[in-house]
Design an enzyme around this catalytic site. Structure first.
Site, PDB file in Angstrom:
ATOM      1  N   LYS A 115       0.864  -1.322   0.036  1.00  0.00           N
ATOM      2  CA  LYS A 115      -0.208  -0.012   0.057  1.00  0.00           C
ATOM      3  C   LYS A 115       0.874   1.174   0.052  1.00  0.00           C
ATOM      4  O   LYS A 115       0.279   2.278  -0.531  1.00  0.00           O
ATOM      5  CB  LYS A 115      -0.926  -0.041   1.174  1.00  0.00           C
ATOM      6  N   LYS A 197      -7.430 -12.068  -9.502  1.00  0.00           N
ATOM      7  CA  LYS A 197      -8.614 -12.300  -8.975  1.00  0.00           C
ATOM      8  C   LYS A 197      -9.593 -11.218  -9.208  1.00  0.00           C
ATOM      9  O   LYS A 197      -9.202  -9.891  -9.051  1.00  0.00           O
ATOM     10  CB  LYS A 197      -8.490 -12.342  -7.338  1.00  0.00           C
ATOM     11  N   LYS A 200     -12.742  -6.333  -5.179  1.00  0.00           N
ATOM     12  CA  LYS A 200     -13.518  -5.081  -5.017  1.00  0.00           C
ATOM     13  C   LYS A 200     -12.399  -3.975  -5.181  1.00  0.00           C
ATOM     14  O   LYS A 200     -11.519  -3.929  -4.648  1.00  0.00           O
ATOM     15  CB  LYS A 200     -14.215  -4.906  -3.588  1.00  0.00           C
TER      16      LYS A 200
END
Ligand code: TRP
Length: 337
Positions: A115, A197, A200
């Site tokens: 991140k 994958k 979201k």
């Protein structure tokens, strides 16, 4: 409440819209779990603040996620559903556990490293201490199991270490939770990039189908789904190695219809990919239609949603505060009278 049931807890960060992947991979199997476990699910809105959010979107998504869970069959009478920020004990225990989580441990978290790379202009303190808040989320409820994806396993391991450290210093306080990797659940891949994958995320992706997508958008996304990269054999056959796109669509179709891979191969023998993709799209549209409609209905029913939030937060606070009081006492804070 049945005292003998094992406790399970999981949090979902409302930083992106729930997708077909979230549904088939996880949520679909949650409804029946309540028979076996005492389940807590919360919207981790405090965690969402570690990356910049548009305030109106965050508010909408948090409530929308709650509505979607209920629409997906999670019974709020049988499960404890709540919003993290409505239970102040999370932030309170989060602070305390910050003081029992080492700089070195936090520095080793792979999610922090990832991140930090993605948000190079906003590497804030919260992003770094995120796992201590997550440890608090978990330990407050003394759960036996924490169902998480692979990316969160390291955080659950850290939670165990912190809990153990605290127990060793102050005597038994926290139950040591186990990560729980569910056996059932399909792994749904991105429709345009079957190597990754379907996750979201904030941005609009044509490879991702969201639970609240309109039927015409779902149909369009499936029409554009990739099938084969090598074009020598145009047939519907399950071969994840050579035909990952087709395999993913078959997996989705199988999950929506209950058909086996052999049935699906037979059904589309002699037909092109066009007919197959349309059929998969239609099956997804029909499966998601009642969920979307119910979630939309709930979103309009503000008083129901408010009551739901309140009763969830009340149930959760009762348990969470018991743990928090124990912790405050053990570390030497003066009890409030
Ligand atoms: N960190 C999790 C995620 O990004 C969300 C989360 C927050 C969580 N607190 C939790 C998951 C506690 C399980 C238990 O997906």
């Amino acid at each position: 409440m049945d005292e003998k049931k094992k406790v399970m807890l999981s949090g979902i960060k409302p930083s992106g819209d729930l997708t077909l992947g979230s549904y088939l991979g996880a949520i679909k199997n949650w409804a029946e779990r309540a028979e076996q476990f005492d389940c807590y699910y919360f919207m981790a809105d405090l965690h969402a603040l570690t990356t910049r959010q548009n305030p109106a979107d965050l508010r909408r998504r948090t409530l929308e996620q709650l509505a979607q869970y209920v629409a997906c069959g999670l019974d709020p009478e049988k499960n404890t559903l709540f919003i993290q920020s409505h239970v102040p004990a999370h932030a309170e225990l989060g602070w305390v556990l910050n003081c029992y989580t080492m700089f070195g441990e936090l520095s080793r978290m792979t999610q922090f490293k990832d991140k930090s790379k993605k948000n190079a202009d906003n590497i804030n303190g919260g992003l770094f201490t995120y796992p201590a808040l997550m440890a608090a989320d978990i330990l407050l409820y003394q759960p036996d199991y924490v169902p998480v994806g692979d990316d969160q396993k390291q955080h659950v391991e850290l939670t165990r270490d912190v809990a153990q450290r605290f127990n060793n210093l102050y005597s038994e306080t926290f139950k040591i939770p186990e990560p729980y990797i569910p056996k059932v659940g399909a792994r749904v891949m991105d429709l345009l990039d079957p190597a990754s994958k379907m996750s979201k995320s904030d941005d609009i992706g044509n490879g991702r189908v969201c639970l609240m997508d309109r039927p015409e958008d779902i149909a369009r996304k499936f029409k554009r789904a990739v099938t084969d990269s090598d074009t020598d054999e145009h047939c519907v056959r399950y071969d994840p190695e050579r035909k990952p796109g087709v395999a993913n669509l078959m997996q989705i179709y199988a999950s929506c219809t209950g058909k086996s891979f052999e049935d699906i191969e037979t059904e589309f023998t002699g037909q092109g990919y066009g007919a197959f993709k349309t059929a998969v799209g239609d099956s997804v549209i029909e499966m998601l239609r009642p969920i979307r409609e119910e979630a939309q209905r709930l979103m309009k029913d503000k008083s129901y949603l408010e009551a739901l939030c309140k009763s969830g937060a009340d149930k959760a606070s009762y348990i969470a505060n018991k743990t928090l009081r124990k912790v405050y006492k053990k570390v030497g804070l003066v009890p409030r009278t």
